[in-house]
Design a protein around this motif. Structure first.
Motif, PDB file in Angstrom:
ATOM      1  N   GLN A 174      15.112 -33.629 -30.134  1.00 46.26           N
ATOM      2  CA  GLN A 174      15.992 -32.474 -30.381  1.00 46.26           C
ATOM      3  C   GLN A 174      17.318 -32.642 -29.635  1.00 46.26           C
ATOM      4  OE1 GLN A 174      14.823 -31.151 -32.692  1.00 46.26           O
ATOM      5  NE2 GLN A 174      12.615 -31.044 -32.484  1.00 46.26           N
ATOM      6  N   PHE A 211       3.539 -45.357 -33.281  1.00 51.06           N
ATOM      7  CA  PHE A 211       4.313 -44.503 -34.203  1.00 51.06           C
ATOM      8  C   PHE A 211       5.642 -45.134 -34.642  1.00 51.06           C
ATOM      9  CE2 PHE A 211       6.881 -40.681 -35.302  1.00 51.06           C
ATOM     10  CZ  PHE A 211       6.131 -40.265 -36.374  1.00 51.06           C
ATOM     11  N   ARG A 213       3.272 -37.081 -28.778  1.00 47.99           N
ATOM     12  CA  ARG A 213       4.114 -36.098 -29.469  1.00 47.99           C
ATOM     13  C   ARG A 213       4.695 -35.092 -28.473  1.00 47.99           C
ATOM     14  NH1 ARG A 213       1.201 -33.164 -34.103  1.00 47.99           N
ATOM     15  NH2 ARG A 213       3.303 -32.813 -34.872  1.00 47.99           N
ATOM     16  N   ARG A 269       8.608 -24.606 -41.794  1.00 46.48           N
ATOM     17  CA  ARG A 269       9.360 -25.652 -42.496  1.00 46.48           C
ATOM     18  C   ARG A 269       8.381 -26.664 -43.081  1.00 46.48           C
ATOM     19  NH1 ARG A 269      11.673 -30.726 -41.409  1.00 46.48           N
ATOM     20  NH2 ARG A 269      13.512 -31.145 -42.679  1.00 46.48           N
ATOM     21  N   HIS A 311      10.533 -36.772 -41.495  1.00 43.59           N
ATOM     22  CA  HIS A 311      10.508 -35.395 -42.010  1.00 43.59           C
ATOM     23  C   HIS A 311      11.932 -34.835 -42.205  1.00 43.59           C
ATOM     24  CE1 HIS A 311       6.124 -34.656 -41.405  1.00 43.59           C
ATOM     25  NE2 HIS A 311       6.262 -35.560 -40.475  1.00 43.59           N
ATOM     26  N   LEU A 340      -2.526 -39.484 -29.487  1.00 45.99           N
ATOM     27  CA  LEU A 340      -1.424 -39.305 -30.433  1.00 45.99           C
ATOM     28  C   LEU A 340      -0.685 -38.017 -30.079  1.00 45.99           C
ATOM     29  CD1 LEU A 340      -0.478 -40.853 -33.022  1.00 45.99           C
ATOM     30  CD2 LEU A 340      -1.639 -39.082 -34.326  1.00 45.99           C
ATOM     31  N   SER A 386       7.872 -36.646 -27.518  1.00 48.79           N
ATOM     32  CA  SER A 386       8.839 -37.053 -28.538  1.00 48.79           C
ATOM     33  C   SER A 386       9.701 -35.924 -29.095  1.00 48.79           C
ATOM     34  CB  SER A 386       8.076 -37.714 -29.688  1.00 48.79           C
ATOM     35  OG  SER A 386       8.948 -38.047 -30.720  1.00 48.79           O
ATOM     36  N   TYR A 387       9.109 -34.779 -29.338  1.00 45.38           N
ATOM     37  CA  TYR A 387       9.849 -33.747 -30.075  1.00 45.38           C
ATOM     38  C   TYR A 387      10.966 -33.144 -29.239  1.00 45.38           C
ATOM     39  CZ  TYR A 387       6.332 -34.147 -33.727  1.00 45.38           C
ATOM     40  OH  TYR A 387       5.533 -34.630 -34.718  1.00 45.38           O
ATOM     41  N   ARG A 439      16.618 -35.664 -39.088  1.00 43.72           N
ATOM     42  CA  ARG A 439      15.373 -35.967 -38.385  1.00 43.72           C
ATOM     43  C   ARG A 439      14.969 -37.412 -38.676  1.00 43.72           C
ATOM     44  NH1 ARG A 439      15.415 -30.706 -39.888  1.00 43.72           N
ATOM     45  NH2 ARG A 439      14.430 -29.134 -38.581  1.00 43.72           N
ATOM     46  N   GLY A 445       2.059 -29.276 -38.087  1.00 39.75           N
ATOM     47  CA  GLY A 445       0.996 -29.993 -38.774  1.00 39.75           C
ATOM     48  C   GLY A 445       1.443 -30.658 -40.061  1.00 39.75           C
ATOM     49  N   ASN A 446       0.478 -31.193 -40.764  1.00 42.99           N
ATOM     50  CA  ASN A 446       0.695 -31.853 -42.051  1.00 42.99           C
ATOM     51  C   ASN A 446      -0.257 -31.279 -43.096  1.00 42.99           C
ATOM     52  OD1 ASN A 446       2.719 -33.629 -41.289  1.00 42.99           O
ATOM     53  ND2 ASN A 446       1.337 -35.340 -40.888  1.00 42.99           N
TER      54      ASN A 446
HETATM   55 FE1  HDE Z   1       5.863 -35.889 -35.956  1.00 42.45          FE
HETATM   56  N1  HDE Z   1       7.822 -36.081 -35.417  1.00 42.45           N
HETATM   57  N2  HDE Z   1       5.359 -37.402 -34.714  1.00 42.45           N
HETATM   58  N3  HDE Z   1       3.900 -35.805 -36.588  1.00 42.45           N
HETATM   59  N4  HDE Z   1       6.305 -34.408 -37.219  1.00 42.45           N
HETATM   60  C1  HDE Z   1       8.834 -35.350 -35.881  1.00 42.45           C
HETATM   61  O1  HDE Z   1      10.475 -34.391 -34.531  1.00 42.45           O
HETATM   62  C2  HDE Z   1       6.167 -37.921 -33.769  1.00 42.45           C
HETATM   63  C3  HDE Z   1       2.873 -36.573 -36.127  1.00 42.45           C
HETATM   64  C4  HDE Z   1       5.445 -33.633 -37.924  1.00 42.45           C
HETATM   65  O2  HDE Z   1       9.872 -29.528 -39.884  1.00 42.45           O
HETATM   66  C5  HDE Z   1      10.120 -35.606 -35.145  1.00 42.45           C
HETATM   67  O3  HDE Z   1      11.968 -32.710 -34.772  1.00 42.45           O
HETATM   68  C6  HDE Z   1       5.448 -38.868 -32.955  1.00 42.45           C
HETATM   69  C7  HDE Z   1       1.605 -36.028 -36.541  1.00 42.45           C
HETATM   70  C8  HDE Z   1       6.173 -32.641 -38.680  1.00 42.45           C
HETATM   71  O4  HDE Z   1      11.186 -30.065 -38.216  1.00 42.45           O
HETATM   72  C9  HDE Z   1       9.736 -36.634 -34.069  1.00 42.45           C
HETATM   73  C10 HDE Z   1       4.175 -38.916 -33.478  1.00 42.45           C
HETATM   74  C11 HDE Z   1       1.915 -34.918 -37.269  1.00 42.45           C
HETATM   75  C12 HDE Z   1       7.507 -32.853 -38.368  1.00 42.45           C
HETATM   76  C13 HDE Z   1       8.255 -36.813 -34.363  1.00 42.45           C
HETATM   77  C14 HDE Z   1       4.127 -37.985 -34.580  1.00 42.45           C
HETATM   78  C15 HDE Z   1       3.344 -34.794 -37.289  1.00 42.45           C
HETATM   79  C16 HDE Z   1       7.566 -33.947 -37.452  1.00 42.45           C
HETATM   80  C17 HDE Z   1      11.299 -35.943 -36.002  1.00 42.45           C
HETATM   81  C18 HDE Z   1       2.992 -39.760 -33.044  1.00 42.45           C
HETATM   82  C19 HDE Z   1       0.936 -33.966 -37.969  1.00 42.45           C
HETATM   83  C20 HDE Z   1       8.703 -32.096 -38.926  1.00 42.45           C
HETATM   84  C21 HDE Z   1      12.220 -34.750 -35.935  1.00 42.45           C
HETATM   85  C22 HDE Z   1       2.734 -39.760 -31.654  1.00 42.45           C
HETATM   86  C23 HDE Z   1       0.065 -33.262 -37.060  1.00 42.45           C
HETATM   87  C24 HDE Z   1       8.971 -30.849 -38.153  1.00 42.45           C
HETATM   88  C25 HDE Z   1      11.588 -33.830 -35.035  1.00 42.45           C
HETATM   89  C26 HDE Z   1      10.102 -30.076 -38.797  1.00 42.45           C
HETATM   90  C27 HDE Z   1       8.745 -34.430 -36.865  1.00 42.45           C
HETATM   91  C28 HDE Z   1       7.507 -37.603 -33.598  1.00 42.45           C
HETATM   92  C29 HDE Z   1       2.981 -37.803 -35.383  1.00 42.45           C
HETATM   93  C30 HDE Z   1       4.008 -33.734 -37.994  1.00 42.45           C
HETATM   94  C31 HDE Z   1      10.501 -37.940 -34.089  1.00 42.45           C
HETATM   95  C32 HDE Z   1       6.019 -39.661 -31.805  1.00 42.45           C
HETATM   96  C33 HDE Z   1       0.221 -36.580 -36.190  1.00 42.45           C
HETATM   97  C34 HDE Z   1       5.588 -31.610 -39.625  1.00 42.45           C
HETATM   98  O5  HDE Z   1       9.908 -36.125 -32.786  1.00 42.45           O
END
Ligand code: HDE
Length: 697
Positions: free
Chosen positions: A372, A167, A364, A118, A81, A360, A367-368, A78, A153-154
């Motif tokens: 993948q 980001f 997302r 996770r 994360h 934000l 992005s996710y 990833r 979430g976080n």
């Molecule tokens: Fe993520 N984030 N994120 N993030 N994030 C990823 O997705 C992204 C954000 C969070 O256990 C990626 O599968 C962008 C906030 C977790 O597999 C990716 C932005 C929060 C996990 C990605 C954010 C998160 C990710 C990398 C801003 C808390 C791990 C691999 C727009 C609410 C999930 C993947 C797991 C993972 C993009 C901001 C939480 C790159 C573009 C805010 C817990 O897609």
């Protein structure tokens, strides 16, 4: 059955030797090793050669297939994360939300939905350590009867930035630096603080990141937050804003910074092991799900924007309603197939839940799904068992790499009239029960011209950072200020620390002064604030110390024993720890057959050098008089005690162990006790001890 194998070297007819293996395992056809084509393998030790010392033959398809598959075992990690651990479990609704949302999982109290969770760190690679100072991801996939819902979430309720556009910059800045590829898994370096100090919107999140939230004791003692404002939508089409919170049953607990640093040496897998062992032993980690529910009128009345992911709504303003619980009760069977291949996506929502215009969150949603495809290599990743919904799934999407499904018939388009001709026409949309998006747009500025701008209240970067600071105990404030000092001390770019402190002056003058003094720099001029900060009443929910539980449940106690340790005292201590819900862990200089006072023998759970006290929540020094004399010459024992004291842990001891405590610099306080007071003492940490031990900012 014993499946062990014995290797032998045997002579062949021509005098050549064969490495042969004798299995005592099952010899049923199901037990036979095969290739991926199902061909039974006769020899898994030797490649096919032309002569005993001759060349290996290209025709050896068994060898080639084995190596070929091995060569492709890794997939891209990833982007963020990458380091994570996961577990299966269930979510149980305890208080129905049927009047607020049509989401199926929130309808019937008492009903359970399977989940896969996770946890992760953010900055480090997949092989990095578990305990750097970092935000923890808390991602939950709910396999509901009406489709998968991912709450990604976080463990911190806000984020560094407000708009998805930033980001990639944030992530580039925090990860290892582009030219030198270090440091791994940490924010204490130039590029992160250069970026952060130039981006005042990061200030609130920095306060959380510099607090002990980012050095948790266990994944079982972190909170989780959905961060963004989402919507619930009722059967009548009414929207209610919602923020999601996970509250750990064990309460919050963090390590102290020196302990977190030392844990990196003691156990790279500290959190992964802790989660696995807890579940394996039946001590299932548990959280409550709380929701903050509010409407547009309340949102409009707040002095901050609910679409801004750098802001919280204090629980004092919108209280939490506890609606369910999350229990993790099963470890993965296979790390790669489940934890590595699970593909979370905030865009996976179910009827009754919807997004908001948080810029934000909107980024997302793209992005996710996109990432993948590059990680899992195909648009069919949703078919992997860990990602597939557990409810019916049918549509006209077809083909693609690694297609696992075998759809039948001619109907791969719609509308079609094939059903009418006695063929299966395939599924049809349903305007009544299908997902419909909330019409939205009722908030101020939620529709209009195309503009690259941010909403007005997003410009307030400091009020909530100040709210966070004001909500902390003195001990927590000292940790936050000291973390800023630690991290900025690792920054070589000279302009960065003053720029950061200049921002902090908008948060709190005392904080800024403490950080400047800790760094040994002059207090810079206050940075201009884009919008003047306001004062918000403090919130107890933001403090770790106000949300810890005095308990031994789920905690580990290290017991240092020696050759003639009192057998009775050891037995009682172990039983008392277990009765209080804790896990005793015996540490000895040698691991097997330690003779105790009554002639019986004990085995240690860990050898002293591999079991430093940072691995435990509390320790007991159970040495005899002679044993103490021996341990006085054992550097690891002195450090064991010294670090337990320095990490603010309870230290139980026998009277005879006293000289070792003295040598380790232990000063007697409430947390340093004899056996009869130990269990009560071991339920907490002694933060009041700290100012006498180390310089804090
Ligand atoms: Fe993520 N984030 N994120 N993030 N994030 C990823 O997705 C992204 C954000 C969070 O256990 C990626 O599968 C962008 C906030 C977790 O597999 C990716 C932005 C929060 C996990 C990605 C954010 C998160 C990710 C990398 C801003 C808390 C791990 C691999 C727009 C609410 C999930 C993947 C797991 C993972 C993009 C901001 C939480 C790159 C573009 C805010 C817990 O897609």
């Amino acid at each position: 059955m014993d499946d062990s194998a014995k290797f032998d070297t045997v002579k062949g007819q021509g005098g050549e030797t064969h490495q042969q293996v004798h299995h005592s395992g099952p010899h049923t056809p199901e037990g036979h090793l095969t290739t991926n084509q199902g061909i039974r393998v006769s020899d898994n030790q030797n490649s096919l050669k032309s002569g005993a010392r001759g060349p290996t033959l290209l025709e050896d398809f068994v060898l080639r297939e084995k190596i070929f598959h091995f060569d492709h075992e890794r997939i891209p990690e990833r982007i963020v994360h990458a380091r994570g651990s996961g577990a299966h479990g269930y979510f149980e609704m305890t208080d129905s939300l049927a009047d607020i949302t049509t989401a199926d999982l929130f309808q019937r109290a008492g009903e359970r939905v399977p989940v896969f969770v996770r946890f992760s760190t953010v900055a480090g690679g997949a092989g990095s350590v578990d305990t750097p100072r970092d935000v923890r991801g808390f991602a939950v996939k709910f396999y509901t009867k009406e489709g998968n819902w991912d709450l990604v979430g976080n463990n911190i309720p806000v984020f560094f930035i407000q708009d998805a556009m930033k980001f990639p910059d944030l992530v580039h800045a925090v990860k290892m630096e582009a030219d030198r590829a270090y440091p791994q898994a940490g924010s204490a370096h130039d590029t992160f603080w250069d970026f952060a100090s130039l981006m005042p919107e990061t200030t609130h999140m920095l306060m959380w990141a510099m607090s002990d939230r980012t050095i948790p004791r266990s994944l079982r003692t972190i909170e989780g937050f959905g961060v963004h404002t989402f919507r619930f939508v009722s059967a009548e089409g009414k929207s209610t804003f919602v923020k999601f919170h996970w509250k750990p049953k064990l309460g919050l607990q963090s390590t102290v910074w020196d302990e977190a640093l030392k844990l990196q040496a003691a156990d790279n897998d500290f959190h992964r092991r802790d989660l696995y062992e807890a579940i394996d032993s039946g001590a299932f980690p548990e959280w409550e799900l709380g929701v903050q529910l509010f409407d547009q009128a309340l949102a409009d009345s707040l002095p901050y924007d609910v679409l801004d992911a750098t802001k919280i709504i204090p629980e004092e303003v919108v209280p939490l309603r506890i609606v369910g619980r999350l229990v993790l009760d099963r470890n993965p069977d296979n790390f790669f197939a489940e934890v590595e291949q699970v593909a979370y996506c905030p865009a996976n929502i179910v009827l009754g839940i919807d997004f908001t215009n948080d810029p934000l969150l909107q980024g997302r949603l793209f992005s996710y799904l996109d990432t993948q495809k590059s990680r899992l290599g195909t648009a069919n990743f949703h078919q992997l068992p860990i990602n597939a919904p557990k409810c019916p799934m049918r549509n006209f999407q077809r083909d693609g790499q690694m297609q696992m499904a075998v759809p039948k018939g001619r109907a791969n388009y719609e509308p079609n009239s094939l059903g009418a001709h006695g063929e299966e026409g395939g599924p049809r949309e349903c305007p009544v029960t299908g997902f419909t998006s909330f019409a939205a747009g009722e908030g101020k500025d939620e529709q209009g011209d195309k503009l690259r701008v941010r909403a007005e209240l997003f410009a307030d970067h400091y009020s909530q950072a100040r709210l966070f600071w004001k909500s902390q105990t003195d001990a927590e404030r000292a940790h936050i200020a000291s973390s800023f000092v630690f991290e900025l001390s690792k920054v070589g770019l000279k302009m960065v620390a003053p720029r950061m402190v200049a921002n902090l002056r908008n948060v709190d003058e005392d904080l800024a002064a403490r950080v400047a003094s800790g760094l040994g720099i002059d207090l810079p001029e206050k940075a201009p604030a884009a919008r003047a900060p306001i004062d918000i009443a403090p919130s107890d929910a933001l403090s770790i110390h106000k949300n810890m539980k005095a308990t031994l449940e789920g905690r580990k106690v290290g017991i240092l024993i020696c050759k003639d340790t009192d057998a009775g005292a050891l037995k009682t201590l172990k039983a008392d720890i277990e009765a209080a819900g804790g896990t005793p862990f015996i540490v000895g200089v040698q691991i097997h057959g330690i003779p105790l006072s009554d002639g019986t023998k004990a085995d240690a759970d860990g050898q002293l050098l591999g079991s430093p006290s940072q691995l435990f929540d509390a320790v007991f020094v159970l040495l005899s008089e002679a044993g103490t004399q021996r341990h006085l010459k054992e550097a690891a024992s002195i450090e064991w005690v010294m670090n337990a004291f320095g990490h603010l842990k309870a230290i139980g001891h026998t009277k005879e162990s006293h000289p070792l405590l003295e040598k380790a610099g232990v000063v007697h306080d409430e947390g340093v006790v004899l056996a009869d007071e130990f269990i009560a003492a071991a339920c907490k940490r002694y933060y009041e001890r700290e100012p006498s031990l180390r310089t804090l900012a």
